[in-house]
Design a protein around this motif. Sequence first.
Motif, PDB file in Angstrom:
ATOM      1  N   GLN A 239       0.725  -1.512   0.132  1.00 18.88           N
ATOM      2  CA  GLN A 239       0.060  -0.044  -0.054  1.00 18.88           C
ATOM      3  C   GLN A 239       1.114   1.286   0.232  1.00 18.88           C
ATOM      4  N   LYS A 240       0.504   2.262  -0.824  1.00 19.29           N
ATOM      5  CA  LYS A 240       1.415   2.999  -0.603  1.00 19.29           C
ATOM      6  C   LYS A 240       1.023   4.284  -1.601  1.00 19.29           C
ATOM      7  N   LYS A 241       1.321   5.165  -1.519  1.00 23.20           N
ATOM      8  CA  LYS A 241       0.841   6.815  -1.484  1.00 23.20           C
ATOM      9  C   LYS A 241       2.009   7.665  -1.760  1.00 23.20           C
ATOM     10  N   SER A 242       1.314   8.358  -3.005  1.00 25.43           N
ATOM     11  CA  SER A 242       2.479   8.703  -4.373  1.00 25.43           C
ATOM     12  C   SER A 242       2.131  10.564  -4.196  1.00 25.43           C
ATOM     13  N   GLY A 243       2.920  11.143  -3.955  1.00 21.98           N
ATOM     14  CA  GLY A 243       3.193  12.603  -3.818  1.00 21.98           C
ATOM     15  C   GLY A 243       4.639  13.670  -4.040  1.00 21.98           C
ATOM     16  N   SER A 244       4.269  14.537  -3.061  1.00 28.73           N
ATOM     17  CA  SER A 244       5.594  15.496  -3.217  1.00 28.73           C
ATOM     18  C   SER A 244       6.275  15.930  -1.783  1.00 28.73           C
ATOM     19  N   ILE A 245       7.856  15.858  -1.752  1.00 26.72           N
ATOM     20  CA  ILE A 245       7.361  16.173  -0.543  1.00 26.72           C
ATOM     21  C   ILE A 245       7.807  17.489  -0.235  1.00 26.72           C
ATOM     22  N   LEU A 246       7.522  18.190   1.140  1.00 24.51           N
ATOM     23  CA  LEU A 246       6.782  19.640   0.665  1.00 24.51           C
ATOM     24  C   LEU A 246       8.317  20.136   1.795  1.00 24.51           C
ATOM     25  N   ASP A 247       8.414  19.187   2.922  1.00 25.35           N
ATOM     26  CA  ASP A 247       9.224  20.196   4.282  1.00 25.35           C
ATOM     27  C   ASP A 247      10.248  18.814   5.087  1.00 25.35           C
ATOM     28  N   MET A 248      11.107  19.139   5.521  1.00 26.05           N
ATOM     29  CA  MET A 248      11.727  18.665   6.418  1.00 26.05           C
ATOM     30  C   MET A 248      11.087  19.215   7.559  1.00 26.05           C
ATOM     31  N   LYS A 249      10.686  18.612   8.733  1.00 23.11           N
ATOM     32  CA  LYS A 249       9.961  19.722  10.084  1.00 23.11           C
ATOM     33  C   LYS A 249      11.151  19.067  11.295  1.00 23.11           C
ATOM     34  N   PRO A 250      11.203  20.446  12.044  1.00 22.02           N
ATOM     35  CA  PRO A 250      12.501  20.152  12.775  1.00 22.02           C
ATOM     36  C   PRO A 250      12.693  18.804  13.563  1.00 22.02           C
ATOM     37  N   ASP A 251      11.490  17.497  13.815  1.00 24.09           N
ATOM     38  CA  ASP A 251      12.234  17.085  14.145  1.00 24.09           C
ATOM     39  C   ASP A 251      12.782  15.895  13.829  1.00 24.09           C
ATOM     40  N   GLY A 252      13.118  15.796  11.858  1.00 22.57           N
ATOM     41  CA  GLY A 252      13.203  14.945  11.488  1.00 22.57           C
ATOM     42  C   GLY A 252      12.366  14.730  10.663  1.00 22.57           C
TER      43      GLY A 252
END
Length: 273
Positions: A239-252
Amino acid sequence: MFSAERNFSQWNVCGFNNLQAELFETVESTHGLMKERAKTGLVTPGTLIVANHQTAGRGRHERTWSSPSNKNIYFNLLVPLEGIPAQHFAQVTQIAALTFSEVFKSIGADVSVKWPNDILFDKSKFCGILAEVLYLPGAKPALNMGVGINVNGNPADYQDLNRPVTTLRTITGKNINREILLRALVAALERALGQFKSFGITPWVEAWRKMDKFIGARGTVIVNNRCTDESLVHPDESQKKSGSILDMKPDGSLLFMTDDGEIITVYSADLEI
């Protein structure tokens, strides 16, 4: 780094705190060996186990890690977690990947880190990190970190894996002294973890945000972690979800927008790019 290499049995390498490494010509898995020894109290935090060959090497999610003799680096490091909050244990492997990538760049390998801790050249993997928290006698936590690096291997060594794989020799065009490389990696990680305890993961998150082909890139998150060798053969079962990477949050963690517009925070999963 590119000097002639001496016999594996003569290597002089250390773990943390200058603990002399244990060298094994052949083992099933350095990860399994470290886990077994840790349970019985035979190793202490900082211990380094290195093998010249593995007969049953595995990466994350039980994927096969090809481990031929005299070519690559296979090791496990028992990383001390004293002074690190439990909620930040997972960040240690992220810091390891980013730290190792800087070492590889210093020898001419223009690499990137795929979240959470895979090191790639273009889209081909050559370094993987597998980690789990162990509790030593006295309930002291330590991270059993296994690392496999394709150093001087040939493409033919990996043709049966059905996924993009490369080696440092292919990337740099030179044979690399594995002993010297391993020393550099362990020393860099020990320094980085000292900095992590003082400053947290923030400096590494900023480095990740600046990394080429990451923020804004297309990707697929495997949300149920079913990404074993078996799922490569039967991909429809994952099961997968495709899309776009928006950011890295401060906690990694990863901020990800799926193709249907949902914005999710991913703390633990596999990412395909």
